[in-house]
Design a protein around this motif. Sequence first.
Motif, PDB file in Angstrom:
ATOM      1  N   PRO A 190      -2.844   2.305  -4.041  1.00  0.00           N
ATOM      2  CA  PRO A 190      -2.730   3.613  -3.383  1.00  0.00           C
ATOM      3  C   PRO A 190      -3.678   3.773  -2.209  1.00  0.00           C
ATOM      4  N   LEU A 191      -3.180   4.384  -1.147  1.00  0.00           N
ATOM      5  CA  LEU A 191      -3.999   4.782  -0.010  1.00  0.00           C
ATOM      6  C   LEU A 191      -3.762   6.264   0.250  1.00  0.00           C
ATOM      7  N   PHE A 192      -4.688   6.881   0.949  1.00  0.00           N
ATOM      8  CA  PHE A 192      -4.533   8.270   1.368  1.00  0.00           C
ATOM      9  C   PHE A 192      -3.982   8.253   2.789  1.00  0.00           C
ATOM     10  N   THR A 193      -2.826   8.857   2.995  1.00  0.00           N
ATOM     11  CA  THR A 193      -2.179   8.706   4.301  1.00  0.00           C
ATOM     12  C   THR A 193      -1.931  10.019   5.032  1.00  0.00           C
ATOM     13  N   GLU A 194      -1.194  10.938   4.445  1.00  0.00           N
ATOM     14  CA  GLU A 194      -0.726  12.118   5.171  1.00  0.00           C
ATOM     15  C   GLU A 194      -1.586  13.359   4.968  1.00  0.00           C
ATOM     16  N   LEU A 254      10.071   3.505  -5.692  1.00  0.00           N
ATOM     17  CA  LEU A 254      10.792   2.743  -4.672  1.00  0.00           C
ATOM     18  C   LEU A 254      10.208   1.339  -4.524  1.00  0.00           C
ATOM     19  N   ILE A 255       8.890   1.265  -4.538  1.00  0.00           N
ATOM     20  CA  ILE A 255       8.247  -0.041  -4.434  1.00  0.00           C
ATOM     21  C   ILE A 255       8.529  -0.859  -5.686  1.00  0.00           C
ATOM     22  N   GLU A 256       8.484  -0.200  -6.841  1.00  0.00           N
ATOM     23  CA  GLU A 256       8.780  -0.903  -8.092  1.00  0.00           C
ATOM     24  C   GLU A 256      10.224  -1.400  -8.104  1.00  0.00           C
ATOM     25  N   ALA A 302     -11.883   0.496   2.549  1.00  0.00           N
ATOM     26  CA  ALA A 302     -12.374  -0.273   1.408  1.00  0.00           C
ATOM     27  C   ALA A 302     -11.224  -0.879   0.617  1.00  0.00           C
ATOM     28  N   ALA A 303     -10.152  -0.107   0.407  1.00  0.00           N
ATOM     29  CA  ALA A 303      -9.017  -0.596  -0.384  1.00  0.00           C
ATOM     30  C   ALA A 303      -8.298  -1.736   0.329  1.00  0.00           C
ATOM     31  N   PHE A 345       0.849  -1.186   0.000  1.00  0.00           N
ATOM     32  CA  PHE A 345       0.000   0.000   0.000  1.00  0.00           C
ATOM     33  C   PHE A 345       0.890   1.243   0.000  1.00  0.00           C
ATOM     34  N   ALA A 346       0.712   2.090  -1.004  1.00  0.00           N
ATOM     35  CA  ALA A 346       1.552   3.271  -1.167  1.00  0.00           C
ATOM     36  C   ALA A 346       0.719   4.532  -1.070  1.00  0.00           C
TER      37      ALA A 346
END
Length: 306
Positions: free
Chosen positions: A272-276, A256-258, A297-298, A247-248
Amino acid sequence: MVAALSRRALVSLPALAALSACTATGSDRSGIVVTTNILGDLVRNVVGGRTEVTVLMAAGADPHSFGVSAQQAASLERAELLVHNGLGLEEGVLSHIEAAVATGVPDLAVGERVDPIDYTADETAGQPDPHFWTDPVRVSEAVDLIADKVIEHVAGVDADEVRASADAYRSQVDELHADAVAAFEQIPPEHRKLVTNHHVFGYLAQRYGFEVIGAVIPSGTTLASPSGSDLKDLADAVAASGVPVVFADSSQPERLIEAMAEETGLDIAIVPLFTESLTEPGGGAGTYLEMAAANTAAIAEHLAPQ
């Protein structure tokens, strides 16, 4: 001797006048200043338009790297109430917050008042985790804290009206928590494992029984960068755990994840998540409620058995 002292006193008068002109007194202050847009959304729901609320960080801003303008810094010292996250989140604004508080501006460091937890992994272990908003139960507590401070420090607001607004909004946050419990119950305990782009979901993990396997950036701040060995260690942990997804943050590049996937050959989905930060309206996380619901949900969709 007396004459010399009198001359020094006279010389100091302009400096004192200048200082008093730059520092607002209690009667000169007005409105509420909030650092992050997530907290800004909470405050506006509590206040309900009854006083001016100025939010420093625009939609999409990274609270770790955000810096204030001279005009924004001045607004901090003119506020009736300053609401900030604390716990080291607003790294570029901390000195201005401290300066405003030193002049007598009442403040509420929300994260420090909702039973904060510490990071438990990597070089951040033992340091306070500022990302309390991933736990709706703590957000519900924050709503009451904000209401108390508004009633105490903001002139002209009706206490009963503020309480009523806070109660109504807290009910929505409590419903959000109930929805998360129901959604995450569909994920077997052995599948409740999270890999993220940096450590941000410790509170969610504690509340809903997840295990945080690791983060691409081994830190609680987006300002850090991973080393090659960091990526290798994380890749090994992901391979051992069988986690199918990373989850990015929706606002951050996925390179970086790739890179981790390329280096190890692991086939990892990136979600994708909403974080900050909140988004602009219509961006998927225009409010805190929308943000938290979208993340729930994600996570449920990608970790629950198909």
